[in-house]
Scaffold this motif. Structure first.
Motif, PDB file in Angstrom:
ATOM      1  N   THR A 107       0.947  -1.158   0.066  1.00  0.00           N
ATOM      2  CA  THR A 107      -0.047  -0.110   0.100  1.00  0.00           C
ATOM      3  C   THR A 107       0.926   1.255   0.038  1.00  0.00           C
ATOM      4  OG1 THR A 107       0.004  -0.074   2.308  1.00  0.00           O
ATOM      5  CG2 THR A 107      -1.972  -1.084   1.166  1.00  0.00           C
ATOM      6  N   ILE A 160      -6.657   4.635   5.980  1.00  0.00           N
ATOM      7  CA  ILE A 160      -6.587   4.345   4.418  1.00  0.00           C
ATOM      8  C   ILE A 160      -5.930   2.936   4.062  1.00  0.00           C
ATOM      9  CG2 ILE A 160      -5.751   5.271   2.185  1.00  0.00           C
ATOM     10  CD1 ILE A 160      -6.604   8.065   3.161  1.00  0.00           C
ATOM     11  N   LYS A 161      -4.662   2.894   4.563  1.00  0.00           N
ATOM     12  CA  LYS A 161      -3.970   1.712   4.451  1.00  0.00           C
ATOM     13  C   LYS A 161      -4.772   0.498   4.920  1.00  0.00           C
ATOM     14  CE  LYS A 161       0.838   3.401   4.821  1.00  0.00           C
ATOM     15  NZ  LYS A 161       1.906   3.372   5.602  1.00  0.00           N
ATOM     16  N   ARG A 219      -8.226   0.173   5.373  1.00  0.00           N
ATOM     17  CA  ARG A 219      -9.191  -0.206   4.307  1.00  0.00           C
ATOM     18  C   ARG A 219      -8.570  -0.769   3.024  1.00  0.00           C
ATOM     19  NH1 ARG A 219     -10.819   5.115   5.992  1.00  0.00           N
ATOM     20  NH2 ARG A 219     -10.065   6.056   4.105  1.00  0.00           N
ATOM     21  N   ARG A 220      -7.537  -0.489   2.572  1.00  0.00           N
ATOM     22  CA  ARG A 220      -7.075  -1.072   1.413  1.00  0.00           C
ATOM     23  C   ARG A 220      -6.681  -2.689   1.849  1.00  0.00           C
ATOM     24  NH1 ARG A 220      -2.964   3.828  -0.553  1.00  0.00           N
ATOM     25  NH2 ARG A 220      -4.477   4.967  -1.639  1.00  0.00           N
TER      26      ARG A 220
END
Length: 244
Positions: A7, A26-27, A29-30
Motif C-alpha cells: 500500500t 486508508i492503508k 481499508r486497502r
C-alpha cells in the motif's frame, strides 16, 4: 501464502501529523479490501466445485447446536495461544499460532490478518474472532489448517467450517461476497409464500450481522454472527444473544 499488494503512503505535507493520522485508516481499508477480494475468489471457486448444502433458512438454524458442539474444542487451542491468559490473542501470540498452523505469512501479513479479524475493535482477538480466523484460514489454505489445530478433531472442524461457509453462500446468491438485506428477506421467505417473515424481523436480523453498518455483510461478519447465535461465547459475554 497471502500475497498482499503493498500500500502506498499518503505524501507527508506541511499539515504535520494530519497526513500520518489519515494514512493508517486508508492503508487499513486497502488491506481489508485486498483480503475481502481473496476471500471472494475462494468463495467463488468453492461455489463452482461443491453442491449446495442448504435449501432453506430453517435447515441452517437447525444446525446451530451442531456448530456449537463442533467448535467447542477450539477453546483449548485458543487458551494455548493466549499465553498471558488475558482472554485476547495479540500480534505476537498470533504469529506463534500461524507458525504452528504452518500458514506461511510474513509478519506484515500476520499483522494485517490480525486487524482484519479484530471484528469488535477491542485491539486483540477474542475467542469468537479466533474461530472466525481459523475458518477463514481453512477457506484460504485448506484442510491442513484444521489438522494442525487438532489431528483428532480435524474431520469435525472441517465439517463445521464447510457448513458455515456454505450457509453464507446460501444467502450470497450473487457470489460477490456481500450479503445484502434483500438477500436475507428473499431467502427467509422463499420456502413459504403464504407465511412471510415480517419485515422488521428480517431487518433486525440483517442489522445484527452488518457489524460495520455499511449496508452489506461479508463472510467475516456472517461467521461472527453465526458463532454468537450458536452460543459460542467469550468470557465476558452472557448467553442472552439474539438468535435468528
Amino acid at each position: 501464502m497471502i500475497h498482499l499488494q503493498p500500500t502506498s503512503t499518503i505524501p507527508y505535507t506541511d499539515m504535520g501529523g494530519a497526513a500520518s493520522r489519515l494514512a493508517t485508516p486508508i492503508k487499513q481499508r486497502r488491506v481489508e479490501k485486498d483480503l475481502d477480494n481473496k476471500v471472494v475468489e475462494a468463495l467463488r471457486e468453492r461455489a463452482r466445485a461443491r453442491k449446495k448444502t442448504f435449501k432453506s433458512v430453517n435447515s441452517i438454524t437447525m444446525r446451530l447446536p451442531r456448530f456449537k458442539d463442533g467448535l467447542r474444542d477450539i477453546r483449548d487451542v485458543f487458551d494455548h495461544y493466549d499465553v498471558d491468559s488475558n482472554g485476547t490473542i495479540d500480534n505476537e501470540e498470533l504469529r506463534s499460532c500461524m507458525s504452528k498452523l504452518q500458514v506461511q505469512m510474513s509478519e506484515k501479513e500476520v499483522d494485517d490478518v490480525h486487524r482484519y479479524c479484530d471484528v469488535n475493535s477491542r485491539k486483540g482477538i477474542q475467542f469468537q474472532e479466533f474461530v472466525v480466523l481459523l475458518c477463514l484460514m481453512y477457506l484460504l489454505f485448506g484442510p491442513g489448517v484444521t489438522r494442525q489445530v487438532s489431528e483428532f478433531e480435524s474431520a469435525k472442524l472441517n465439517y463445521v467450517f464447510d457448513e458455515l461457509i456454505d450457509a453464507f453462500l446460501f444467502f450470497n446468491k450473487d457470489g460477490d461476497g456481500k450479503m445484502r438485506r434483500k438477500d436475507v428477506t428473499q431467502r427467509m421467505n422463499e420456502a413459504s409464500h403464504q407465511e412471510r417473515t415480517p419485515s422488521h424481523i428480517t431487518t433486525q436480523l440483517f442489522k445484527e450481522m452488518d457489524l460495520n453498518k455499511n449496508g452489506s455483510v461479508n463472510l467475516k461478519e456472517f461467521l461472527f454472527s453465526m458463532i454468537r447465535w450458536a452460543g459460542i461465547e467469550t468470557e465476558d459475554e452472557g448467553s442472552n444473544e439474539t438468535s435468528p
